[in-house]
Structures are given as structure tokens and as C-alpha cells.
Design a protein around this motif. Structure first.
Motif, PDB file in Angstrom:
ATOM      1  N   VAL A  81      13.626  26.172 -14.592  1.00  0.00           N
ATOM      2  CA  VAL A  81      15.084  26.090 -14.511  1.00  0.00           C
ATOM      3  C   VAL A  81      15.515  24.805 -13.793  1.00  0.00           C
ATOM      4  CG1 VAL A  81      15.737  28.502 -14.834  1.00  0.00           C
ATOM      5  CG2 VAL A  81      14.904  27.758 -12.599  1.00  0.00           C
ATOM      6  N   TYR A 164      18.075  45.928  -5.484  1.00  0.00           N
ATOM      7  CA  TYR A 164      19.097  45.496  -4.518  1.00  0.00           C
ATOM      8  C   TYR A 164      19.663  46.663  -3.708  1.00  0.00           C
ATOM      9  CZ  TYR A 164      19.309  40.478  -5.189  1.00  0.00           C
ATOM     10  OH  TYR A 164      19.017  39.137  -5.162  1.00  0.00           O
ATOM     11  N   LEU A 182      11.447  31.956  -4.933  1.00  0.00           N
ATOM     12  CA  LEU A 182      11.730  31.121  -3.761  1.00  0.00           C
ATOM     13  C   LEU A 182      10.973  31.735  -2.585  1.00  0.00           C
ATOM     14  CD1 LEU A 182      15.585  30.563  -4.182  1.00  0.00           C
ATOM     15  CD2 LEU A 182      13.688  29.597  -5.456  1.00  0.00           C
ATOM     16  N   ASP A 215      24.003  30.915   3.344  1.00  0.00           N
ATOM     17  CA  ASP A 215      23.469  31.385   2.073  1.00  0.00           C
ATOM     18  C   ASP A 215      22.587  32.622   2.283  1.00  0.00           C
ATOM     19  OD1 ASP A 215      23.004  30.611  -0.839  1.00  0.00           O
ATOM     20  OD2 ASP A 215      20.926  30.756  -0.126  1.00  0.00           O
ATOM     21  N   ASP A 242      28.319  41.491  -2.682  1.00  0.00           N
ATOM     22  CA  ASP A 242      28.305  42.917  -2.970  1.00  0.00           C
ATOM     23  C   ASP A 242      29.740  43.424  -2.971  1.00  0.00           C
ATOM     24  OD1 ASP A 242      25.962  45.216  -2.841  1.00  0.00           O
ATOM     25  OD2 ASP A 242      27.929  45.966  -2.192  1.00  0.00           O
ATOM     26  N   PHE A 265      35.415  40.960  -6.357  1.00  0.00           N
ATOM     27  CA  PHE A 265      35.016  41.766  -7.517  1.00  0.00           C
ATOM     28  C   PHE A 265      36.208  42.546  -8.079  1.00  0.00           C
ATOM     29  CE2 PHE A 265      30.521  41.419  -5.860  1.00  0.00           C
ATOM     30  CZ  PHE A 265      30.052  40.695  -6.945  1.00  0.00           C
ATOM     31  N   HIS A 305      30.277  28.923  -7.724  1.00  0.00           N
ATOM     32  CA  HIS A 305      29.208  28.394  -8.570  1.00  0.00           C
ATOM     33  C   HIS A 305      28.217  29.458  -9.030  1.00  0.00           C
ATOM     34  CE1 HIS A 305      27.738  28.777  -4.581  1.00  0.00           C
ATOM     35  NE2 HIS A 305      26.529  28.378  -4.885  1.00  0.00           N
ATOM     36  N   ARG A 356      29.000  24.760 -13.418  1.00  0.00           N
ATOM     37  CA  ARG A 356      28.812  23.731 -12.386  1.00  0.00           C
ATOM     38  C   ARG A 356      29.113  22.352 -12.975  1.00  0.00           C
ATOM     39  NH1 ARG A 356      23.483  26.441  -9.614  1.00  0.00           N
ATOM     40  NH2 ARG A 356      24.540  28.352  -9.028  1.00  0.00           N
TER      41      ARG A 356
HETATM   42  C1  ABC Z   1      18.091  30.003 -11.017  1.00  0.00           C
HETATM   43  C2  ABC Z   1      18.637  29.611 -12.389  1.00  0.00           C
HETATM   44  C3  ABC Z   1      19.355  30.765 -13.035  1.00  0.00           C
HETATM   45  C4  ABC Z   1      18.449  31.959 -13.094  1.00  0.00           C
HETATM   46  C5  ABC Z   1      17.919  32.285 -11.708  1.00  0.00           C
HETATM   47  C6  ABC Z   1      16.938  33.428 -11.751  1.00  0.00           C
HETATM   48  O1  ABC Z   1      17.276  31.151 -11.150  1.00  0.00           O
HETATM   49  O2  ABC Z   1      19.543  28.520 -12.217  1.00  0.00           O
HETATM   50  O3  ABC Z   1      19.767  30.377 -14.327  1.00  0.00           O
HETATM   51  O4  ABC Z   1      19.185  33.070 -13.590  1.00  0.00           O
HETATM   52  C7  ABC Z   1      20.175  28.866  -6.333  1.00  0.00           C
HETATM   53  C8  ABC Z   1      20.731  28.097  -7.507  1.00  0.00           C
HETATM   54  C9  ABC Z   1      20.627  28.925  -8.772  1.00  0.00           C
HETATM   55  C10 ABC Z   1      19.196  29.434  -8.976  1.00  0.00           C
HETATM   56  C11 ABC Z   1      18.799  30.230  -7.719  1.00  0.00           C
HETATM   57  C12 ABC Z   1      17.400  30.809  -7.811  1.00  0.00           C
HETATM   58  O5  ABC Z   1      18.862  29.352  -6.592  1.00  0.00           O
HETATM   59  O6  ABC Z   1      22.081  27.787  -7.248  1.00  0.00           O
HETATM   60  O7  ABC Z   1      21.011  28.141  -9.875  1.00  0.00           O
HETATM   61  O8  ABC Z   1      19.167  30.272 -10.119  1.00  0.00           O
HETATM   62  O9  ABC Z   1      16.445  29.809  -7.855  1.00  0.00           O
HETATM   63  C13 ABC Z   1      23.086  32.166  -3.272  1.00  0.00           C
HETATM   64  C14 ABC Z   1      23.759  30.872  -3.733  1.00  0.00           C
HETATM   65  C15 ABC Z   1      23.137  30.451  -5.046  1.00  0.00           C
HETATM   66  C16 ABC Z   1      21.690  30.051  -4.796  1.00  0.00           C
HETATM   67  C17 ABC Z   1      20.993  30.983  -3.901  1.00  0.00           C
HETATM   68  C18 ABC Z   1      19.580  30.726  -3.619  1.00  0.00           C
HETATM   69  C19 ABC Z   1      21.652  31.973  -3.202  1.00  0.00           C
HETATM   70  O10 ABC Z   1      25.129  31.015  -3.747  1.00  0.00           O
HETATM   71  O11 ABC Z   1      23.800  29.398  -5.681  1.00  0.00           O
HETATM   72  O12 ABC Z   1      21.020  29.986  -6.091  1.00  0.00           O
HETATM   73  O13 ABC Z   1      19.575  29.934  -2.431  1.00  0.00           O
HETATM   74  C20 ABC Z   1      21.648  37.072  -5.191  1.00  0.00           C
HETATM   75  C21 ABC Z   1      21.635  36.687  -3.723  1.00  0.00           C
HETATM   76  C22 ABC Z   1      22.662  35.606  -3.415  1.00  0.00           C
HETATM   77  C23 ABC Z   1      22.484  34.399  -4.370  1.00  0.00           C
HETATM   78  C24 ABC Z   1      22.594  34.927  -5.791  1.00  0.00           C
HETATM   79  C25 ABC Z   1      22.402  33.803  -6.811  1.00  0.00           C
HETATM   80  O14 ABC Z   1      21.574  35.926  -6.013  1.00  0.00           O
HETATM   81  O15 ABC Z   1      21.879  37.839  -2.941  1.00  0.00           O
HETATM   82  O16 ABC Z   1      22.479  35.183  -2.089  1.00  0.00           O
HETATM   83  N1  ABC Z   1      23.468  33.326  -4.098  1.00  0.00           N
HETATM   84  C26 ABC Z   1      23.639  41.608  -7.107  1.00  0.00           C
HETATM   85  C27 ABC Z   1      23.278  41.539  -5.641  1.00  0.00           C
HETATM   86  C28 ABC Z   1      23.451  40.126  -5.116  1.00  0.00           C
HETATM   87  C29 ABC Z   1      22.621  39.177  -5.938  1.00  0.00           C
HETATM   88  C30 ABC Z   1      23.000  39.296  -7.409  1.00  0.00           C
HETATM   89  C31 ABC Z   1      22.071  38.422  -8.237  1.00  0.00           C
HETATM   90  O17 ABC Z   1      22.882  40.655  -7.837  1.00  0.00           O
HETATM   91  O18 ABC Z   1      24.115  42.417  -4.918  1.00  0.00           O
HETATM   92  O19 ABC Z   1      23.036  40.058  -3.768  1.00  0.00           O
HETATM   93  O20 ABC Z   1      22.839  37.825  -5.480  1.00  0.00           O
HETATM   94  O21 ABC Z   1      22.499  38.436  -9.547  1.00  0.00           O
HETATM   95  C32 ABC Z   1      28.422  43.171  -8.811  1.00  0.00           C
HETATM   96  C33 ABC Z   1      27.698  43.987  -7.753  1.00  0.00           C
HETATM   97  C34 ABC Z   1      26.797  43.035  -6.978  1.00  0.00           C
HETATM   98  C35 ABC Z   1      25.846  42.308  -7.937  1.00  0.00           C
HETATM   99  C36 ABC Z   1      26.676  41.570  -8.977  1.00  0.00           C
HETATM  100  C37 ABC Z   1      25.786  40.766  -9.945  1.00  0.00           C
HETATM  101  O22 ABC Z   1      27.488  42.497  -9.672  1.00  0.00           O
HETATM  102  O23 ABC Z   1      28.631  44.593  -6.866  1.00  0.00           O
HETATM  103  O24 ABC Z   1      26.064  43.748  -6.016  1.00  0.00           O
HETATM  104  O25 ABC Z   1      25.056  41.345  -7.212  1.00  0.00           O
HETATM  105  O26 ABC Z   1      29.239  44.010  -9.575  1.00  0.00           O
END
Ligand code: ABC
Ligand code: CA
Length: 483
Positions: A81, A164, A182, A215, A242, A265, A305, A356
Motif C-alpha cells: 500500500v 475491536y 505496523l 494517533d 468509535d 458518526f 483523512h 487525500r
Molecule cells: C493502509 C492503506 C489502506 C488499507 C489499510 C489496511 O492500510 O492505506 O488502504 O485499508 C495510516 C495511513 C493509512 C494506512 C494505515 C495502516 O496507516 O494513514 O493509509 O492504511 O498502515 C489512525 C490515523 C490513520 C493512520 C493510523 C495508523 C491511525 O488517523 O490515518 O493510518 O497510524 C483504526 C485505528 C485508528 C486508525 C484507523 C485507520 O484504524 O483505531 O487509530 N487511524 C473501527 C474501530 C476503529 C478502527 C477502524 C478501522 O475500525 O473502532 O478504531 O480505526 O477501520 C463505525 C464504528 C467504529 C468503526 C468504524 C469503521 O465504523 O463505530 O468503531 O471503527 O461505525
């Protein structure tokens, strides 16, 4: 800067790599086609000096703070990615990402921002380092790449997050994908802990930051954040994505504030979908007030983002304006993500990686309707008294489609009718906020004026557009609506 000092601020969120390229060294073609996925998973050429050159674009929109993406040096290897252009894949937390400039360039950015009274919030990561594709995490060969966490016991035993709802799983396992996990730091290890406390104290002082955005806050035990945020010495906003107010609210005991995810949300659904029931707004506001120490400093947003852009969920600009109005004026510190003002949609998916977009293809136009709309509301935030930011909003009207609230002497009316003008007449109870005969002006549409009636109520026409009504008398000298 403290939480109290941040209360009245309004934040523009930018990604350094995507906001502006270095003056004189622009390559405008780079990432100008946002649908080219391989390309946009790599660096697009934005720099710290680029941000400096476009601070007026931010300032003129009325923002007095920016949130910048993480600044530390990233892993340079390729993954499935792409690379760590976004900054969340650290290699060395004591070095500044050379793609963005030198440490002095970063200091110059903070200085230039401060000179314009723009405060700087830096995004920081303590949960993990960057991924190395196709290598087994937690071997000597793997961890030697990192600084200062180059020993296997600086990391948790490897597992990928699978649930989660299981907090142990979320804290001890890795985020990312099976191919590119990671490596999750052992944030119980005393070396890792003290190293992070020293680092955050150093980072904030060295570069003179005004706040930190934390983060992956939900991925480390809560007590870790007590001394981390204290060591930073500045205002802190943690990221807990969340929808549950109780869960997210519990983090506010360990840091100043969090991103307003529970509200987000709800609001993204309530304002993008004319069939959603606005009564849910009352519920989320009440549960937030019961769950957080202080909802007035939560970081509220319509886009970021990580989430599908609002303008991808619906093309109706009237709905977008309602959502923006709500976020900019409801209790909390508003955050507008770069590109909202240019009506970016994040097509084709609206999500990461397409949300982005590089900003340069817009030529930084300051004349788009959304740019001007945001500018008007930010200007209004500058004329209200400090009590606007310390008081809680009071619900003024609610039904399936409308949510209206009073804050200070302002009446803010939002709805999710969108472009379908319902032509409704409402009489909203004034509750003594305004005297009979007081003239309220809609600061979003200066020719609309409403006079408080003999029963101290506010007769309004609902046409789908948001309204921000404020006493004409209190706007004198503000230059808003030519007053
Ligand atoms: C990369 C690729 C993506 C690929 C992914 C697996 O890997 O680019 O295409 O899908 C950074 C980059 C991303 C990268 C990631 C992983 O690293 O920016 O491009 O994705 O390598 C923070 C930042 C975010 C950053 C990171 C990592 C963390 O803002 O930009 O990503 O340092 C989780 C984490 C959260 C994180 C997020 C991306 O993932 O907790 O810290 N963001 C549920 C959980 C969330 C969870 C989410 C993941 O799923 O509760 O904690 O976030 O999809 C609602 C529910 C929620 C639910 C959502 C989806 O739906 O109430 O609970 O979230 O209705
Ligand atoms: Ca963790």
C-alpha cells in the motif's frame, strides 16, 4: 497552549505531503490525477515551506490553527500500500521527515504560523512504527531498522488485531494488514515508556508546537497517556474512532480532549441523508454530555483523512452547508479537513487513499462558494464574546428534519432537507434570550432579517439552508453583513 486557551480556536487539518509544494520547486503534474492509485500511495511533493507559502490561504478562510500530519522520519521501503508519505509509519522518531524539509524548515513553519496568530497542532504516534513488507516482525533483523526502538522486547509479541470489541486485542496486537502490519510497541516496557515521555517533551519544546493530536489513542492502555500528555505540556486531542460516547469519553480522564467521533458518526449520517431522523441529534448530545468531562473542547469535524468524504456521500451542497454550519458552531473545537473548501469528493470511493487529494490542482482558489461559506462562519466566530465558547448550547427546536440551538445570543438552525425546500414556517421559542423587537440578521444571508415578536419568539421560514441568526445590534462595527 492549554485547553482553555484553545477553546475559541478553529482548526484546518492538512496533510503536509498533499497541501502545498515548495515555492519555486513545484511539480504541479504530480498527483494531479487523484484516481491514479499507485501514484497517490507515494510522495506528492508537499513540504513545510510549501505550507508557509500558503498560510494566507488558511488565514483568509478564518482559521487560527492548523493540524499537521506526523513529522518524523518514515520507513522508506515499498509496501503493498505504498510508502509512508502520510507520516504514520515511523522509522526514527528523533529525525524529521526529509521529504518535508529540514528541522529548521519545520521551525520556520511554526514561527511563520505564529507570526500570523495561527497555532500548530502536530500529529504524534506512540503505538507503532512503520511496516516492512514480507518480513516477520519482532526479529533482530526486523527491529534493527528503527530508532530508538531497535530491540525485539520493545515490541509486543506479534498478532494482528482481529476484534475491536476486545480491548486487550486492540492494545496488544498490530493495526495494518496481514501483509503490512505496523509493529506494535510494548508500551508497558519501561524503556519504551520513558523514551516516549522524553520524546514528546523534546518534540513539543524543540519545535514550539501548541498542541498534539494523538494517533491510535485507543491502542495503548489509558494510564500511558496521563504522563505522556503531561510531558507534552500542551493541549492534547486523542483519536478514538468509535461511536460509543461512554467508551470515547473515558479517555478524557487521561488527556485533555478527543476527536468528536461519537458526534461525527451521527452527524455525517443525519446531515447527508434526508431520511435520517434528527431526533438522534438530541440523544448523542445528551450522551456526550453525560460521558465526557467537557464536550466544549472536543475536536468536531465533517471530514478527515480516514473517513468517507461527506461530499462523496451526497452531492447536495445544501446538506454540506448544514453539516459545516453545525460543526463550526456547535460546542467543541471545529476541525475542517483540507479540500472540503474545494468540494473534493474523494472519488471513486470517497475513502483512503482517494480522500487525500493534493490541493494544488485547485490553484488555491479563494472564491469557491464553500471556501467563502466557511470564511463567513469563521468571521462570525470572531465577533461573538468568549462566553460563546464556554457555554453549552441549548436546544431551541427539534423535529425529524430540523435541529436548532441557541448559543450566547445566536440562534443556529440546521436541517437535512437539502435542496428540497420544505417552505415551512416555524415559531421558535425565544425563552427570553432576545427582547421584543430585537432584529436578528442571518449572517449567512445578510438580506434575511427577523424581528422578535410580542411573545419573545422567533418566527422563521425554513427553506433547507442553514441559518445563523444574531442580533443586528451586536454586529455593529463587525463588518459582517456590512454592519
Ligand atoms: C493502509 C492503506 C489502506 C488499507 C489499510 C489496511 O492500510 O492505506 O488502504 O485499508 C495510516 C495511513 C493509512 C494506512 C494505515 C495502516 O496507516 O494513514 O493509509 O492504511 O498502515 C489512525 C490515523 C490513520 C493512520 C493510523 C495508523 C491511525 O488517523 O490515518 O493510518 O497510524 C483504526 C485505528 C485508528 C486508525 C484507523 C485507520 O484504524 O483505531 O487509530 N487511524 C473501527 C474501530 C476503529 C478502527 C477502524 C478501522 O475500525 O473502532 O478504531 O480505526 O477501520 C463505525 C464504528 C467504529 C468503526 C468504524 C469503521 O465504523 O463505530 O468503531 O471503527 O461505525
Ligand atoms: Ca498497541
Amino acid at each position: 497552549r492549554t485547553a482553555d486557551e484553545w477553546r475559541a480556536r478553529t482548526i484546518y487539518q492538512l496533510l503536509t505531503d498533499r497541501f502545498a509544494q515548495a515555492p519555486g520547486q513545484e511539480n504541479p503534474q504530480l498527483c494531479s490525477n487523484n484516481q491514479n492509485e499507485p501514484e497517490i500511495r507515494h510522495y506528492c511533493g508537499g513540504t513545510f515551506s510549501g505550507i508557509v507559502s500558503k498560510l494566507d490561504y488558511i488565514k483568509n478562510m478564518g482559521f487560527d490553527a492548523i493540524w499537521i500530519s506526523p513529522v518524523v522520519k518514515q520507513m522508506d521501503n515499498e509496501t503493498e500500500v505504498g510508502v509512508g508519505w502520510h507520516g504514520y509509519w515511523a522509522q526514527d522518531i528523533y529525525q524529521i521527515n526529509p521529504h518535508f524539509g529540514t528541522p529548521d524548515d519545520l521551525k520556520n513553519l511554526v514561527k511563520a504560523a505564529h507570526d500570523k496568530d495561527i497555532w500548530v497542532m502536530v500529529d504524534v504516534v506512540a503505538n507503532h512504527m512503520g511496516p516492512q513488507e514480507k518480513k516477520t516482525p519482532r526479529t533482530d533483523d526486523y527491529v534493527k531498522a528503527y530508532n530508538p526502538f531497535n530491540k525485539t522486547d520493545h515490541y509486543h509479541v506479534f498478532c494482528l488485531i482481529s476484534n475491536y470489541n476486545d480491548q486487550g486485542n486492540v492494545e496488544y496486537c498490530s493495526i495494518g494488514s496481514a501483509d503490512d502490519p505496523l509493529p506494535d510497541l510494548d508500551t508497558e516496557n519501561p524503556f519504551v515508556v520513558s523514551e516516549y515521555y522524553n520524546w514528546i517533551s523534546w518534540l513539543v519544546k524543540e519545535f514550539n508546537f501548541d498542541a498534539i493530536r494523538i494517533d491510535t489513542a485507543r491502542h495503548i492502555r489509558q494510564e500511558f497517556w496521563d504522563d505522556f500528555t503531561k510531558s507534552s505540556g500542551v493541549f492534547s486531542i486523542g483519536e478514538i474512532p468509535d461511536g460509543n460516547s461512554g467508551f470515547v469519553g473515558s479517555y478524557q480522564k487521561h488527556m485533555d480532549s478527543t476527536l468528536g467521533y461519537p458526534l461525527y458518526f451521527k452527524l455525517q449520517n443525519l446531515y447527508s441523508n434526508p431520511n435520517a431522523n434528527m431526533y438522534e441529534m438530541r440523544d448523542i448530545i445528551n450522551s456526550n454530555r453525560n460521558s465526557f468531562n467537557d464536550t466544549r473542547i472536543l475536536g468536531n469535524f465533517v471530514d478527515n483523512h480516514d473517513q468517507e468524504r461527506f461530499a462523496h456521500k451526497t452531492q447536495d451542497k445544501v446538506l454540506l452547508r448544514n453539516a459545516i454550519t453545525f460543526v463550526l458552531l456547535m460546542d467543541g473545537i471545529p476541525i475542517i479537513y483540507q479540500g472540503v473548501e474545494q468540494d473534493f469528493t474523494g472519488a471513486p470511493t470517497g475513502n483512503d487513499p482517494f480522500n487525500r487529494e493534493a490541493l494544488w490542482p485547485t490553484s488555491y482558489s479563494q472564491t469557491t462558494p464553500t471556501y467563502q461559506f466557511i470564511t463567513n462562519i469563521n468571521a462570525f466566530r470572531k465577533v461573538v464574546p468568549q462566553s460563546f465558547f464556554t457555554s453549552l448550547s441549548i436546544e431551541a427546536w427539534i423535529d425529524e428534519h430540523i435541529y436548532a440551538f441557541v448559543k450566547d445570543k445566536a440562534l443556529i438552525i440546521t436541517s437535512n432537507y437539502g435542496g428540497n425546500n420544505p417552505n415551512r414556517d416555524l415559531v421558535i421559542q425565544g425563552n427570553g434570550v432576545w427582547p421584543t423587537g430585537e432584529v436578528l440578521v442571518n449572517v449567512l444571508k445578510c438580506d434575511e432579517k427577523i424581528t422578535i415578536d410580542g411573545s419573545l419568539n422567533v418566527p422563521v421560514k425554513i427553506d433547507g439552508e442553514p441559518k445563523v441568526l444574531y442580533p443586528e445590534n451586536n454586529l455593529k462595527g463587525s463588518r459582517i453583513c456590512g454592519l
